[in-house]
Scaffold this motif. Structure first.
Motif, PDB file in Angstrom:
ATOM      1  N   HIS A 103      20.471 -15.973 -24.423  1.00  0.00           N
ATOM      2  CA  HIS A 103      19.867 -15.292 -25.592  1.00  0.00           C
ATOM      3  C   HIS A 103      19.642 -13.750 -25.348  1.00  0.00           C
ATOM      4  O   HIS A 103      19.419 -13.444 -24.499  1.00  0.00           O
ATOM      5  CB  HIS A 103      18.524 -16.043 -25.933  1.00  0.00           C
ATOM      6  N   PRO A 104      20.256 -13.062 -26.312  1.00  0.00           N
ATOM      7  CA  PRO A 104      20.140 -11.484 -25.895  1.00  0.00           C
ATOM      8  C   PRO A 104      18.760 -10.937 -25.798  1.00  0.00           C
ATOM      9  O   PRO A 104      18.587 -10.061 -25.303  1.00  0.00           O
ATOM     10  CB  PRO A 104      20.925 -11.051 -27.569  1.00  0.00           C
ATOM     11  N   LEU A 105      17.601 -11.620 -26.357  1.00  0.00           N
ATOM     12  CA  LEU A 105      16.442 -10.985 -26.256  1.00  0.00           C
ATOM     13  C   LEU A 105      15.558 -11.698 -24.922  1.00  0.00           C
ATOM     14  O   LEU A 105      14.619 -11.270 -24.350  1.00  0.00           O
ATOM     15  CB  LEU A 105      15.550 -11.050 -27.365  1.00  0.00           C
ATOM     16  N   THR A 106      15.724 -13.112 -24.904  1.00  0.00           N
ATOM     17  CA  THR A 106      15.059 -13.795 -24.060  1.00  0.00           C
ATOM     18  C   THR A 106      15.544 -14.391 -22.674  1.00  0.00           C
ATOM     19  O   THR A 106      14.996 -14.912 -21.876  1.00  0.00           O
ATOM     20  CB  THR A 106      14.422 -15.209 -24.687  1.00  0.00           C
ATOM     21  N   ASP A 107      16.967 -14.307 -22.713  1.00  0.00           N
ATOM     22  CA  ASP A 107      17.919 -14.538 -21.481  1.00  0.00           C
ATOM     23  C   ASP A 107      17.903 -16.194 -21.301  1.00  0.00           C
ATOM     24  O   ASP A 107      18.395 -16.809 -20.470  1.00  0.00           O
ATOM     25  CB  ASP A 107      17.519 -13.793 -20.104  1.00  0.00           C
ATOM     26  N   GLU A 108      17.164 -16.869 -22.474  1.00  0.00           N
ATOM     27  CA  GLU A 108      17.484 -18.516 -22.167  1.00  0.00           C
ATOM     28  C   GLU A 108      18.971 -18.888 -22.449  1.00  0.00           C
ATOM     29  O   GLU A 108      19.575 -18.253 -23.195  1.00  0.00           O
ATOM     30  CB  GLU A 108      16.551 -18.983 -23.153  1.00  0.00           C
ATOM     31  N   LEU A 109      19.199 -19.880 -21.637  1.00  0.00           N
ATOM     32  CA  LEU A 109      20.422 -20.459 -22.156  1.00  0.00           C
ATOM     33  C   LEU A 109      20.317 -21.243 -23.295  1.00  0.00           C
ATOM     34  O   LEU A 109      19.643 -22.023 -23.667  1.00  0.00           O
ATOM     35  CB  LEU A 109      21.011 -21.427 -20.855  1.00  0.00           C
ATOM     36  N   VAL A 110      21.694 -20.998 -23.945  1.00  0.00           N
ATOM     37  CA  VAL A 110      21.598 -21.693 -25.579  1.00  0.00           C
ATOM     38  C   VAL A 110      23.022 -21.863 -25.750  1.00  0.00           C
ATOM     39  O   VAL A 110      24.177 -21.358 -25.354  1.00  0.00           O
ATOM     40  CB  VAL A 110      21.114 -20.461 -26.428  1.00  0.00           C
ATOM     41  N   ILE A 111      23.271 -23.208 -26.194  1.00  0.00           N
ATOM     42  CA  ILE A 111      24.528 -23.734 -26.713  1.00  0.00           C
ATOM     43  C   ILE A 111      24.899 -22.901 -28.048  1.00  0.00           C
ATOM     44  O   ILE A 111      23.908 -23.073 -28.819  1.00  0.00           O
ATOM     45  CB  ILE A 111      24.400 -25.394 -26.931  1.00  0.00           C
ATOM     46  N   ARG A 112      26.184 -22.388 -28.015  1.00  0.00           N
ATOM     47  CA  ARG A 112      26.579 -21.657 -29.279  1.00  0.00           C
ATOM     48  C   ARG A 112      28.088 -22.289 -29.253  1.00  0.00           C
ATOM     49  O   ARG A 112      28.938 -21.915 -28.902  1.00  0.00           O
ATOM     50  CB  ARG A 112      26.705 -20.174 -28.919  1.00  0.00           C
ATOM     51  N   TYR A 113      28.271 -23.037 -30.360  1.00  0.00           N
ATOM     52  CA  TYR A 113      29.621 -23.867 -30.391  1.00  0.00           C
ATOM     53  C   TYR A 113      29.622 -24.298 -31.887  1.00  0.00           C
ATOM     54  O   TYR A 113      28.592 -24.935 -32.202  1.00  0.00           O
ATOM     55  CB  TYR A 113      29.386 -25.050 -29.498  1.00  0.00           C
ATOM     56  N   GLU A 114      30.881 -24.406 -32.335  1.00  0.00           N
ATOM     57  CA  GLU A 114      30.999 -24.726 -33.678  1.00  0.00           C
ATOM     58  C   GLU A 114      31.683 -26.366 -33.631  1.00  0.00           C
ATOM     59  O   GLU A 114      32.801 -26.372 -33.191  1.00  0.00           O
ATOM     60  CB  GLU A 114      31.901 -23.766 -34.383  1.00  0.00           C
ATOM     61  N   VAL A 115      31.023 -27.147 -34.281  1.00  0.00           N
ATOM     62  CA  VAL A 115      31.355 -28.474 -34.262  1.00  0.00           C
ATOM     63  C   VAL A 115      32.321 -28.791 -35.327  1.00  0.00           C
ATOM     64  O   VAL A 115      32.388 -28.253 -36.415  1.00  0.00           O
ATOM     65  CB  VAL A 115      30.106 -29.486 -34.247  1.00  0.00           C
ATOM     66  N   ASP A 116      33.313 -29.802 -34.989  1.00  0.00           N
ATOM     67  CA  ASP A 116      34.378 -30.308 -36.067  1.00  0.00           C
ATOM     68  C   ASP A 116      33.770 -31.583 -36.530  1.00  0.00           C
ATOM     69  O   ASP A 116      33.748 -32.715 -35.774  1.00  0.00           O
ATOM     70  CB  ASP A 116      35.656 -30.591 -35.550  1.00  0.00           C
ATOM     71  N   TRP A 117      33.231 -31.443 -37.810  1.00  0.00           N
ATOM     72  CA  TRP A 117      32.839 -32.836 -38.530  1.00  0.00           C
ATOM     73  C   TRP A 117      33.686 -33.429 -39.485  1.00  0.00           C
ATOM     74  O   TRP A 117      33.318 -34.241 -40.425  1.00  0.00           O
ATOM     75  CB  TRP A 117      31.335 -32.404 -39.688  1.00  0.00           C
ATOM     76  N   SER A 118      34.898 -32.900 -39.604  1.00  0.00           N
ATOM     77  CA  SER A 118      35.978 -33.658 -40.531  1.00  0.00           C
ATOM     78  C   SER A 118      36.045 -34.867 -39.915  1.00  0.00           C
ATOM     79  O   SER A 118      35.947 -35.474 -38.805  1.00  0.00           O
ATOM     80  CB  SER A 118      37.198 -32.724 -40.263  1.00  0.00           C
ATOM     81  N   PRO A 119      36.484 -36.016 -40.788  1.00  0.00           N
ATOM     82  CA  PRO A 119      36.447 -37.266 -40.493  1.00  0.00           C
ATOM     83  C   PRO A 119      37.852 -37.556 -39.573  1.00  0.00           C
ATOM     84  O   PRO A 119      37.553 -38.461 -38.854  1.00  0.00           O
ATOM     85  CB  PRO A 119      36.891 -38.215 -41.935  1.00  0.00           C
ATOM     86  N   SER A 120      38.756 -36.995 -39.707  1.00  0.00           N
ATOM     87  CA  SER A 120      39.811 -36.948 -38.856  1.00  0.00           C
ATOM     88  C   SER A 120      39.729 -36.564 -37.464  1.00  0.00           C
ATOM     89  O   SER A 120      40.185 -37.141 -36.388  1.00  0.00           O
ATOM     90  CB  SER A 120      41.242 -36.497 -39.217  1.00  0.00           C
ATOM     91  N   GLY A 121      38.855 -35.724 -36.975  1.00  0.00           N
ATOM     92  CA  GLY A 121      38.510 -34.966 -36.008  1.00  0.00           C
ATOM     93  C   GLY A 121      39.739 -34.121 -35.381  1.00  0.00           C
ATOM     94  O   GLY A 121      40.832 -34.121 -35.784  1.00  0.00           O
ATOM     95  N   GLY A 122      39.403 -33.112 -34.602  1.00  0.00           N
ATOM     96  CA  GLY A 122      40.373 -32.180 -34.025  1.00  0.00           C
ATOM     97  C   GLY A 122      41.006 -31.154 -34.924  1.00  0.00           C
ATOM     98  O   GLY A 122      42.036 -30.568 -34.325  1.00  0.00           O
TER      99      GLY A 122
END
Length: 299
Positions: free
Chosen positions: A199-218
């Motif tokens: 995190h740019p202000l707190t230095d905490e580790l944070v997951i930053r990731y875009e999930v694929d929610w399409s039915p077929s996946g990938g």
């Protein structure tokens, strides 16, 4: 994992002591003000008082999503109209804070809810090995499915500087421009990210990731620099974090509510069950630093 709810706060309370509320936001990552009834101008003054920099303000009615053809997405209060996501990871400088001011809400109160998952707290439940693997997972997010093949070929060639022809043209209604865009270029340049950042202000580790929610996946717009199998593995991990009810906090809106969300941390989703004319949200997207000459030099 829940937001910090303030039931009887007033606009003047925030303006008179912005440091107190900014500290609360950094601690809780989500502040929920019940029936604050802000004007658009008061909304902007709060953002400025807290020390953030606005790069976009618009009215969100989710018309494009409701009227679009999204297959599995249904406009009912029991299903997600907007899937779980983190905001604008295709941008070089994604928004860090959102202000959500509910100007109009005439549908039933349990419709059009907004859900949140704290991705700092989610990291704390992972093993050291999983955290290390996520820190070593690099990816980019492209703006549209049309850009996937072009980006994938550049990654396969070993390139670390991805440039994609901007096929979008002028911004469409409901879309916010990226404040880091160079409008003189016919290309945009997706930034390489790690699935866990600080995190740019707190230095905490944070997951930053875009999930694929399409039915077929990938088929999502997030592309890893490793194998397709690794992409699916990380997808399933992060989906599990979003879908765990113990990780979710749901806000049931009433007209006049105001939410401040740390967008570095808070993944979010929206349930359906409303018409575009029944739910109007005055939205600001804001950054921690000024960006580009239009917004002042990067501090």
């Amino acid at each position: 994992m829940g937001g910090h709810v303030l039931e009887e706060c007033k606009y003047e309370d925030i303006i008179d002591d912005p440091k107190y509320f900014k500290d609360l936001l950094l601690e809780h990552k989500l502040l929920c003000f019940r029936e604050l009834n802000l004007t658009k101008n008061q909304h902007l003054k709060i953002i400025k008082a807290l020390g953030y920099y606005k790069f976009g303000q618009h009215i969100e009615d989710h018309r494009l999503t409701i009227e679009g053809s999204f297959g599995e997405r249904k406009n009912t209060p029991l299903e997600l109209l907007v899937p779980w996501h983190q905001e604008s990871l295709h941008q070089k400088h994604p928004p860090c804070v959102a202000g959500w001011n509910m100007e109009l809400f005439t549908c039933p109160k349990d419709h059009g809810r907004t859900g949140f998952v704290d991705m700092v707290e989610a990291v704390k439940g992972l093993s050291a090995e999983v955290v290390a693997n996520l820190e070593n997972t690099e990816y980019i997010v492209v703006r549209s499915f049309d850009d996937i093949e072009e980006a994938t070929e550049q990654i396969k060639s070993g390139s670390r500087e991805i440039s994609i022809l901007d096929k979008s043209g002028p911004a469409k209604r409901g879309q916010l421009a990226d404040p880091s865009d160079d409008r003189r270029s016919d290309y945009y340049f997706p930034s390489i990210r790690q699935a866990i950042e600080k995190h740019p202000l707190t230095d905490e580790l944070v997951i930053r990731y875009e999930v694929d929610w399409s039915p077929s996946g990938g088929a999502g717009t997030c592309i890893t620099f490793t194998s397709a199998e690794r992409r699916i593995e990380v997808d399933e991990l992060v989906k599990g974090l979003y879908l765990n009810p113990d990780n979710q906090f749901w806000w049931e809106w009433t007209q006049g509510d105001f939410l401040l969300a740390d967008l570095v941390v808070m993944g979010h989703a929206v349930t359906g069950g409303f018409l575009p004319t029944e739910r109007l949200l005055d939205v600001t997207f804001n950054t921690i630093k000024r960006i580009n000459n239009l917004y002042g030099p990067l501090l």
